[in-house]
Structures are given as structure tokens and as C-alpha cells.
Design an enzyme around this catalytic site. Structure first.
Site, PDB file in Angstrom:
ATOM      1  N   LYS A  22       0.925  -5.901  21.423  1.00 33.06           N
ATOM      2  CA  LYS A  22      -0.466  -5.755  20.969  1.00 33.06           C
ATOM      3  C   LYS A  22      -0.516  -5.151  19.562  1.00 33.06           C
ATOM      4  CE  LYS A  22      -2.930  -1.987  22.211  1.00 33.06           C
ATOM      5  NZ  LYS A  22      -3.550  -1.351  21.049  1.00 33.06           N
ATOM      6  N   ASN A  23       0.256  -4.092  19.345  1.00 39.83           N
ATOM      7  CA  ASN A  23       0.147  -3.383  18.066  1.00 39.83           C
ATOM      8  C   ASN A  23       0.794  -4.121  16.897  1.00 39.83           C
ATOM      9  OD1 ASN A  23      -1.322  -1.449  19.295  1.00 39.83           O
ATOM     10  ND2 ASN A  23       0.229   0.173  19.202  1.00 39.83           N
ATOM     11  N   ARG A  92     -10.661   0.642  17.469  1.00 39.13           N
ATOM     12  CA  ARG A  92     -10.446   1.267  16.153  1.00 39.13           C
ATOM     13  C   ARG A  92      -9.636   0.403  15.208  1.00 39.13           C
ATOM     14  NH1 ARG A  92     -10.296   6.124  14.575  1.00 39.13           N
ATOM     15  NH2 ARG A  92      -8.342   5.596  13.580  1.00 39.13           N
ATOM     16  N   CYS A 116     -12.783   9.187  19.123  1.00 39.08           N
ATOM     17  CA  CYS A 116     -12.472   8.495  20.362  1.00 39.08           C
ATOM     18  C   CYS A 116     -11.858   9.500  21.313  1.00 39.08           C
ATOM     19  CB  CYS A 116     -11.564   7.316  20.129  1.00 39.08           C
ATOM     20  SG  CYS A 116      -9.919   7.805  19.694  1.00 39.08           S
ATOM     21  N   ARG A 121      -8.993  11.060  15.009  1.00 37.15           N
ATOM     22  CA  ARG A 121      -8.388   9.854  14.439  1.00 37.15           C
ATOM     23  C   ARG A 121      -9.097   9.354  13.190  1.00 37.15           C
ATOM     24  NH1 ARG A 121      -6.442   5.928  19.290  1.00 37.15           N
ATOM     25  NH2 ARG A 121      -5.029   5.208  17.696  1.00 37.15           N
ATOM     26  N   ASP A 304       2.576   6.716  22.560  1.00 37.50           N
ATOM     27  CA  ASP A 304       1.980   5.747  23.485  1.00 37.50           C
ATOM     28  C   ASP A 304       2.714   5.673  24.827  1.00 37.50           C
ATOM     29  OD1 ASP A 304      -0.002   5.173  21.721  1.00 37.50           O
ATOM     30  OD2 ASP A 304       0.783   3.233  21.077  1.00 37.50           O
ATOM     31  N   ARG A 396      -7.285  -3.372  27.822  1.00 42.60           N
ATOM     32  CA  ARG A 396      -7.206  -3.472  26.360  1.00 42.60           C
ATOM     33  C   ARG A 396      -5.777  -3.754  25.915  1.00 42.60           C
ATOM     34  NH1 ARG A 396      -8.715   1.544  23.498  1.00 42.60           N
ATOM     35  NH2 ARG A 396      -7.699   0.260  21.950  1.00 42.60           N
TER      36      ARG A 396
HETATM   37  C1  UD1 Z   1      -1.310   3.376  15.880  1.00 43.00           C
HETATM   38  C2  UD1 Z   1      -1.273   2.583  17.159  1.00 43.00           C
HETATM   39  C3  UD1 Z   1      -1.461   3.519  18.353  1.00 43.00           C
HETATM   40  C4  UD1 Z   1      -0.439   4.659  18.301  1.00 43.00           C
HETATM   41  C5  UD1 Z   1      -0.441   5.344  16.946  1.00 43.00           C
HETATM   42  C6  UD1 Z   1       0.677   6.351  16.787  1.00 43.00           C
HETATM   43  C7  UD1 Z   1      -2.080   0.403  16.514  1.00 43.00           C
HETATM   44  C8  UD1 Z   1      -3.174  -0.590  16.561  1.00 43.00           C
HETATM   45  N1  UD1 Z   1      -2.299   1.591  17.125  1.00 43.00           N
HETATM   46  O1  UD1 Z   1      -2.615   3.964  15.799  1.00 43.00           O
HETATM   47  O2  UD1 Z   1      -1.287   2.757  19.549  1.00 43.00           O
HETATM   48  O3  UD1 Z   1      -0.765   5.610  19.291  1.00 43.00           O
HETATM   49  O4  UD1 Z   1      -0.294   4.366  15.890  1.00 43.00           O
HETATM   50  O5  UD1 Z   1       1.900   5.768  17.044  1.00 43.00           O
HETATM   51  O6  UD1 Z   1      -1.018   0.158  15.973  1.00 43.00           O
HETATM   52  N2  UD1 Z   1      -4.397  10.207  10.669  1.00 43.00           N
HETATM   53  C9  UD1 Z   1      -5.115  10.870   9.717  1.00 43.00           C
HETATM   54  N3  UD1 Z   1      -5.713  10.138   8.717  1.00 43.00           N
HETATM   55  C10 UD1 Z   1      -5.612   8.788   8.649  1.00 43.00           C
HETATM   56  C11 UD1 Z   1      -4.875   8.121   9.638  1.00 43.00           C
HETATM   57  C12 UD1 Z   1      -4.274   8.856  10.645  1.00 43.00           C
HETATM   58  O7  UD1 Z   1      -5.224  12.088   9.733  1.00 43.00           O
HETATM   59  O8  UD1 Z   1      -6.169   8.183   7.720  1.00 43.00           O
HETATM   60  C13 UD1 Z   1      -3.771  10.993  11.776  1.00 43.00           C
HETATM   61  C14 UD1 Z   1      -4.405  10.658  13.129  1.00 43.00           C
HETATM   62  O9  UD1 Z   1      -5.531  11.445  13.366  1.00 43.00           O
HETATM   63  C15 UD1 Z   1      -3.275  10.961  14.081  1.00 43.00           C
HETATM   64  C16 UD1 Z   1      -2.041  10.582  13.286  1.00 43.00           C
HETATM   65  O10 UD1 Z   1      -2.440  10.548  11.927  1.00 43.00           O
HETATM   66  O11 UD1 Z   1      -3.232  12.314  14.390  1.00 43.00           O
HETATM   67  C17 UD1 Z   1      -1.418   9.254  13.664  1.00 43.00           C
HETATM   68  O12 UD1 Z   1      -2.347   8.239  13.531  1.00 43.00           O
HETATM   69  P1  UD1 Z   1      -1.960   6.748  13.125  1.00 43.00           P
HETATM   70  O13 UD1 Z   1      -0.502   6.590  12.932  1.00 43.00           O
HETATM   71  O14 UD1 Z   1      -2.852   6.352  12.006  1.00 43.00           O
HETATM   72  O15 UD1 Z   1      -2.408   5.959  14.414  1.00 43.00           O
HETATM   73  P2  UD1 Z   1      -3.120   4.576  14.434  1.00 43.00           P
HETATM   74  O16 UD1 Z   1      -2.594   3.756  13.303  1.00 43.00           O
HETATM   75  O17 UD1 Z   1      -4.581   4.755  14.578  1.00 43.00           O
END
Ligand code: UD1
Length: 419
Positions: A22-23, A92, A116, A121, A304, A396
Site C-alpha cells: 500500500k505505502n 492523509r 488523526c 502528524r 507500522d 484501508r
Molecule cells: C508514512 C507511512 C506510515 C508510517 C510512517 C512512518 C505512507 C503512506 N504512510 O507516513 O504508514 O507509519 O510513514 O513509517 O507511506 N513529521 C513532521 N512534519 C512533517 C512530516 C512528518 O513533524 O512534515 C513527523 C510526524 O508527525 C511523525 C514523524 O514525522 O511523528 C514521521 O512521519 P512520516 O514519516 O512523515 O509519516 P508519513 O509519511 O505520514
């Protein structure tokens, strides 16, 4: 609303095939927006998030022809640059259309993904990176509005290796003028898969899978074919299910190297894990040993799989500490596991799990995708009946989960209508 009814206590045994990731599918689908020509994507998992992303792309006016696990997308013509709240609030990862739309059309309006269940996030790192590439980005009335004539290559030092943030910037940089260097980039295998797809489309990317991505922008991308990589989180979920039921489960069509740290942890617990080039088999004794687990970005233990591993720890011999370092507040499954008798105490981002001889079935509620998977695994190993409500979260990200589990000998069925 659907729910799952599980009668626990069966030893899982058999073979299951991993679906496409999925990711990886989500950013690859978003990346079809980056250029003209047909893109044929195969091995798409049949899960709700992938359906949401294809709906979003169709809504932008793109031609999408889906046939099971294959989709043909032609984004030659795009009519809208607007990702509405109604869709973004359900997923998201919709924010992944931001980079491609901005880079190709100089304009994108994407609803801000709200808070969420698993913490705030934010997307600040996505927006800061796009600003670095020369975009004007504002956030008002709940929408991100980004504009640029043509993005320009730059050095971006990410504060944290955000996964979708790295993907958004990688896609945007592919069409920027000049060279972009992304330092502290996420190293997840899904980034490598996205980079492989972009390269097939004509992008020039080096360093995918390392913490330093170098992207030489090109003026246009063309169509390409791509097969999505196997889902390492789904694979890990079935392995943990096999382990905690004292079973023997083989997952086929997976990439063992993507789960190296998880397999090492399962071995440390006392499970026997063997690998071939494309499969993993786990055989577990009736009771495993407790271990400490610490989540971190790839190649660390994936957040995850945290809820699933916590479910396993509930039934081990000894006490294990689960430390969650990626997401704040990703312990919503704890109170539901406690309803099943689990002995867990949470202290900030650490959960101390005292292993017990058994859990007991109970009605529980899913709160997010991976938390639901943790509850399901606990239910499979528990004594008696469990009903898990709100399993739309599970749908999902897991393809035909009850069918796959039934094939392994689990007693699980989907129920619809009022409880
Ligand atoms: C992706 C995955 C999700 C997984 C996560 C971490 C997808 C679609 N989803 O989510 O399944 O759990 O990686 O492996 O691939 N953060 C910030 N600012 C930002 C972005 C992130 O502070 O602009 C923080 C978030 O709050 C969180 C951390 O960084 O604490 C990790 O988030 P991130 O790696 O961005 O997760 P996703 O990409 O949303």
C-alpha cells in the site's frame, strides 16, 4: 458498519501470499500525475486507501482504468489541481498529489490533512521543502495553496526523515530546473520503489534507499510500466500472527531483506525463522520469550508493526518494553488490549508489557489501521470470542484479511449491520 468476529485459540498453519505494498502504491499512483503518456501499474493491493487515491486522481480529470490489481492511468490531460477535504480527511497520504501537481502545473490546492488518531502528524517538512524549491506556499481556510512558475533544484536538509515528505519532494524535484539534493531522506524500501518508477518515466535519481537523494531535474516525464513491490507490513503481520499462535506460517512473494530487523526480533523471541529469496517461514513454540522493541525509521523496527508486536509481547514469558519513537500517541490499542486482559503500563512513549499465559476475548474497537491489526492478532491468540468493531480501518490497508486468515486456519468472519 462491518466488524470481525473471531474465535481465538487456533494454531495458524499454512501459506499466504503478500499483496503489493500500500505505502508504495500510493506515491506511485500520485507520481502518474507528473507527465503525459500511459502508466500501467500492476500488483496494486485491493485496499481502501488505494481506491481512495485512484478516486482522487480521477477527480483531477485523469483517465483511470482499473482492472483488479492493475491500473492504467493516462494523466496527459488534468482538469483540476484541487484535492478536496472530503477525500483528504479519509486518507492523509492524499497530500502526495501536492508535489506532482505543483511541479508539473505550477499550482496545487490540497486540503490540509487534519489531526488523526495517532498524533498531530503535520506536513510542515513537506511545505518547507517545496518552499526551498522556490514555491510560494500558504495555508488558509484549511487548504494548502502552492504556486511556482518552475521549481528550481536546491539542497534540502530534512529535520526528520519523513516518508511521504521525502516522496513529495522527490517527485517535485524530478521536474525542477537543476539539481536537488535531499539530505536525511527517508530510506524506506517504498522510496526505492517510487524512485524506480520515476526513473522508468525518465527521471534522473541517485541514492534511493540511502539518506542522500540526488535528483537532476528533467523537463518532462513519459509513460511507463511498473509492478509494485510486496507489502512488508502485511508480511510482518502474518508472521507475527503465526508466531503468537504457536503456528507455522509461510509468506510467499515477499522480500525478506525488507524485514531484517523484524525477523531478528522474532528470532530473539525464540521463533524459528527461515528465508528463501522470495519467502519467509516462521515456526514458533507455544510460548515465546519477551524482548524489548524500539521503533525507528527504516532500517529500524517499523512503527507500522508496533501494535502487532505489542500484541505478541502480551503473551510472552517475561516483561518487554515497547518504545515508540516515530509517532506521538501511537498507543491507542493499549486500552483495548487491556480489555482483553493484557498487563500493559504506558509511560510517555514507552509501554511496559508483562507477558501473560493467556488473553481473553472481549468486544473491542479499532482506532487506526495498524492498531486494528494488533487487536486482530490478540484476538486470534486469545481464549474465547472477540468482536472488533470499526474495521473499516483494517480495510484501508489489508487485502481480504479474513480470507487469508481463514486459509491459515483462523476462525474469523465479517459481520455487517447493527451489533
Ligand atoms: C508514512 C507511512 C506510515 C508510517 C510512517 C512512518 C505512507 C503512506 N504512510 O507516513 O504508514 O507509519 O510513514 O513509517 O507511506 N513529521 C513532521 N512534519 C512533517 C512530516 C512528518 O513533524 O512534515 C513527523 C510526524 O508527525 C511523525 C514523524 O514525522 O511523528 C514521521 O512521519 P512520516 O514519516 O512523515 O509519516 P508519513 O509519511 O505520514
Amino acid at each position: 458498519m462491518d466488524r470481525l468476529a473471531i474465535t481465538g485459540g487456533q494454531r495458524l498453519e499454512g501459506r499466504v501470499t503478500a499483496a503489493g505494498a500500500k505505502n508504495a502504491a500510493l506515491p506511485i499512483l500520485a507520481a502518474t500525475l507528473l507527465g503525459e503518456g500511459e502508466c500501467a501499474i500492476s500488483n496494486l493491493p485491493q485496499v481502501r486507501d488505494v481506491a481512495t487515491m485512484t478516486t482522487l486522481i480521477s477527480l483531477l480529470g485523469v483517465s483511470v482504468k482499473r482492472d483488479g490489481s492493475r491500473v492504467v492511468i493516462d494523466a496527459t490531460s488534468v482538469q483540476s489541481f484541487d484535492a478536496p477535504y472530503d477525500l483528504v480527511k479519509t486518507m492523509r497520504a492524499s497530500v502526495l498529489v501536492l508535489g506532482p501537481l505543483l511541479a508539473r502545473f505550477g499550482e496545487a490546492v490540497v486540503s490540509l490533512p487534519g489531526g488523526c488518531a495517532i498524533g498531530p502528524r503535520p506536513v510542515n517538512l513537506h511545505l518547507d521543502g517545496l518552499r526551498k524549491l522556490g514555491a510560494t506556499v500558504s495555508v488558509d481556510h484549511g487548504y494548502i495553496r502552492a504556486q511556482a512558475t518552475r521549481l528550481r533544484g536546491q539542497r534540502i536538509d530534512l529535520e526528520f526523515p519523513t516518508v511521504t515528505g521525502t516522496e513529495n519532494l522527490l517527485m517535485a524535484a524530478s521536474l525542477a530546473h537543476g539539481t536537488t539534493v535531499i539530505n536525511n531522506a527517508a530510506m524506506e524500501p517504498e522510496i526505492i520503489d517510487l524512485a524506480a518508477f520515476l526513473s522508468k518515466r525518465g527521471a534522473k535519481i541517485e541514492g534511493a534507499g540511502s539518506g542522500r537523494l540526488v535528483v537532476e531535474g528533467v523537463s518532462a516525464l513519459h509513460g511507463a510500466e511498473h509492478e509494485v513491490m510486496p507489502d512488508r507490513i502485511e508480511t510482518g503481520t502474518y508472521l507475527v500472527a503465526g508466531a503468537m499462535t504457536g503456528g507455522r506460517v509461510e509468506v510467499e512473494r515477499c522480500v525478506p531483506a525488507h524485514l531484517a530487523v523484524v525477523l531478528a526480533k522474532l528470532r530473539e523471541c525464540g521463533a524459528d525463522v527461515s528465508e528463501t529469496a522470495g519467502s519467509i517461514t516462521i515456526t514458533a513454540p507455544r510460548r515465546l520469550q519477551a524482548v524489548d522493541v524500539h521503533t525507528s525509521p527504516y532500517p529500524g523496527f517499523p512503527t507500522d508493526l508496533q501494535a502487532q508486536m505489542m500484541a505478541l509481547l502480551c503473551l510472552t514469558e517475561g516483561t518487554g518494553v515497547m518504545t515508540e519513537t516515530v509517532f506521538e500517541g501511537r498507543f491507542l490499542h493499549v486500552s483495548e488490549l487491556q480489555r482483553m486482559g493484557a498487563a500493559i503500563t504506558v509511560d510517555g512513549h514507552r509501554a511496559v508489557v508483562k507477558g501473560l499465559d493467556h488473553l481473553t476475548g472481549a468486544p473491542v474497537m479499532a482506532s487506526d489501521l495498524r492498531a486494528s491489526a494488533g487487536l486482530l492478532l490478540a484476538a486470534l491468540a486469545a481464549e474465547g470470542d472477540t468482536q472488533i468493531s470499526r474495521i473499516y480501518h483494517l480495510d484501508r490497508g489489508y487485502e481480504r484479511i479474513e480470507d487469508k486468515l481463514q486459509a491459515l486456519g483462523a476462525v474469523v468472519r465479517r459481520e455487517t449491520g447493527p451489533s
